[in-house]
Design an enzyme around this catalytic site. Structure first.
Site, PDB file in Angstrom:
ATOM      1  N   ILE A   8      -5.014 -41.082 -16.225  1.00  0.00           N
ATOM      2  CA  ILE A   8      -4.230 -42.237 -16.653  1.00  0.00           C
ATOM      3  C   ILE A   8      -3.618 -42.916 -15.436  1.00  0.00           C
ATOM      4  O   ILE A   8      -2.925 -42.281 -14.642  1.00  0.00           O
ATOM      5  CB  ILE A   8      -3.115 -41.816 -17.626  1.00  0.00           C
ATOM      6  CG1 ILE A   8      -3.700 -41.140 -18.867  1.00  0.00           C
ATOM      7  CG2 ILE A   8      -2.270 -43.023 -18.034  1.00  0.00           C
ATOM      8  CD1 ILE A   8      -2.660 -40.510 -19.780  1.00  0.00           C
ATOM      9  N   CYS A   9      -3.875 -44.222 -15.281  1.00  0.00           N
ATOM     10  CA  CYS A   9      -3.298 -45.035 -14.212  1.00  0.00           C
ATOM     11  C   CYS A   9      -3.613 -44.408 -12.851  1.00  0.00           C
ATOM     12  O   CYS A   9      -4.780 -44.175 -12.538  1.00  0.00           O
ATOM     13  CB  CYS A   9      -1.804 -45.228 -14.446  1.00  0.00           C
ATOM     14  SG  CYS A   9      -1.099 -46.591 -13.486  1.00  0.00           S
ATOM     15  N   GLU A  10      -2.619 -44.107 -12.034  1.00  0.00           N
ATOM     16  CA  GLU A  10      -2.908 -43.477 -10.748  1.00  0.00           C
ATOM     17  C   GLU A  10      -3.560 -42.112 -10.937  1.00  0.00           C
ATOM     18  O   GLU A  10      -4.359 -41.673 -10.109  1.00  0.00           O
ATOM     19  CB  GLU A  10      -1.629 -43.339  -9.917  1.00  0.00           C
ATOM     20  CG  GLU A  10      -1.890 -42.855  -8.498  1.00  0.00           C
ATOM     21  CD  GLU A  10      -0.630 -42.480  -7.749  1.00  0.00           C
ATOM     22  OE1 GLU A  10      -0.696 -42.355  -6.511  1.00  0.00           O
ATOM     23  OE2 GLU A  10       0.433 -42.312  -8.392  1.00  0.00           O
ATOM     24  N   GLY A  19      -5.755 -41.618 -13.056  1.00  0.00           N
ATOM     25  CA  GLY A  19      -7.163 -41.977 -13.175  1.00  0.00           C
ATOM     26  C   GLY A  19      -7.819 -42.106 -11.818  1.00  0.00           C
ATOM     27  O   GLY A  19      -8.997 -41.760 -11.643  1.00  0.00           O
ATOM     28  N   THR A  21      -8.165 -44.147 -18.359  1.00  0.00           N
ATOM     29  CA  THR A  21      -7.384 -45.111 -19.118  1.00  0.00           C
ATOM     30  C   THR A  21      -6.506 -45.895 -18.149  1.00  0.00           C
ATOM     31  O   THR A  21      -5.892 -45.322 -17.246  1.00  0.00           O
ATOM     32  CB  THR A  21      -6.495 -44.425 -20.174  1.00  0.00           C
ATOM     33  OG1 THR A  21      -5.639 -43.473 -19.540  1.00  0.00           O
ATOM     34  CG2 THR A  21      -7.350 -43.695 -21.210  1.00  0.00           C
TER      35      THR A  21
END
Length: 373
Positions: free
Chosen positions: A149-151, A153, A173
């Site tokens: 998720i985000c960083e 990811g 995501t």
């Protein structure tokens, strides 16, 4: 006084009375709220592995197992993983559990000045790797499902490119890949974080980090709040006022504020890599980002990839995420575009029946454990 004026004055007095009563109701609700009423990340879990400040949680099953290979959820350093389990009815983790997934989540802890020199390679090659190795040993498998998720990811992309044999399926995501695609859709209110970082020199970033040894959580919180100044200015009057007719809405509001306020510091060297190497120099999509002496080549990602983005994400604009399609080496690539913004895809009421269901349906089509040799 003319009748029309009398009528207008009466309406004004009635509205003032209603407003005063609403304020009074809200004050009474706030007086009743205790800390235990706004707890977040309360899904039942246990600590199964620790290394330095990193903690690996395994969540207690709530349904019959439908996906045989466990999922590890990796958030980044800009916020906390607790957003994925904000409250009972707004929780991606609970939704995954309810759909029969064996869920793990990694918590990076609270970095301090002593973590100043930690880099991406420490989080990818050491902490994330050791969590994955633990899960593989625990289940007697070669590879896991990794959900970044985000960083987190970005961490997951790096790990999957460098260790493709350890990732069975990769789910991303709201993950930035091409950090220079922020203006591709022409939405001027999107990608302001990208513009801000590109406007700084390398020396500016160095001085920013040297000031406290890390990238302060308070600073990142302020930067995000100033990306939507109107909403930031109005949420504690108009937004909060709207909750005073509904205690459940008030508690939802307070839980989100609690998560926003609990923003960890970002380790200094890793923050410099994020701001300079990725945001400024765009090294990930160019195939130039290095962890130690190894180069992250996205074409080495050979496992199936599910890439989830938010259609109205002003922090990670869709095009910055969708650039992954042409960069990975797998032919099994799928995207899901969800309505909402950066955090809304996880915590909004509309997303609760969509995100986890889409992930589990995609995983189920690719589910078969691979045992260790």
């Amino acid at each position: 006084m003319p009748a029309e004026q009398k009528s207008g004055a009466a309406r004004a007095l009635a509205e003032l009375s209603d407003f005063s009563m609403k304020i009074a109701r809200g004050q009474r609700m706030l007086d009743r709220v205790k800390d235990e009423h706004v707890q977040i990340a309360t899904a039942d879990k246990e600590i199964v592995f620790r290394e330095d400040k990193t903690t690996l949680y395994r969540y207690k099953s709530t349904a019959e197992r439908k996906v045989s290979v466990p999922v590890l959820v990796a958030y980044g350093q800009i916020g906390r993983y607790t957003m994925t389990d904000l409250q009972e009815d707004r929780s991606m983790l609970r939704n995954l559990l309810a759909l029969g997934v064996d869920v793990y989540a990694v918590d990076w802890g609270s970095p301090s000045r002593s973590d100043r020199w930690l880099k991406f390679e420490d989080y990818v090659d050491v902490y994330l790797n050791d969590c994955i190795e633990f899960i593989c040993r625990e289940h007697g498998i070669e590879a896991i499902n990794l959900l970044g998720i985000c960083e987190g990811g970005v961490f997951s992309l790096c790990y999957a490119a460098l260790n493709p044999e350890r990732v069975k399926n990769l789910i991303l995501t709201i993950t930035p890949v091409d950090f220079h695609q922020d203006q591709a859709e022409g939405r001027v209110n999107h990608g302001l974080l990208n513009l801000w970082t590109r406007g700084m020199s390398d020396d500016d970033v160095d001085r920013l980090i040297e000031a406290s040894g890390n990238l302060p959580g308070e600073l990142t919180g302020y930067v995000f709040s100033q990306m939507t100044p109107g909403a930031t200015l109005s949420k504690y009057n108009v937004g909060l006022l709207d909750t005073f007719d509904d205690e459940k809405k008030l508690l939802n509001f307070l839980r989100m504020e609690k998560w926003l306020a609990d923003r960890p510091h970002h380790p200094g060297e890793a923050a410099k890599q994020l701001l300079i190497n990725l945001y400024k120099n765009n090294e990930m999509i160019r195939g130039e980002f290095q962890l130690g002496e190894r180069t992250v080549d996205l074409s080495d990602i050979s496992m199936p990839v599910l890439n989830v983005y938010a259609k109205d994400d002003h922090i990670i604009p869709p095009k910055t995420t969708q650039a992954l399609r042409d960069a990975v080496g797998t032919s099994d690539y799928q995207e899901i575009g969800l309505e909402g913004g950066h955090v809304g895809v996880f915590v909004s009421g509309k997303s609760q029946g969509v995100l986890a269901k889409g992930i589990v349906e995609w995983l189920s089509e690719r589910d078969a454990p691979s045992a260790r040799d």
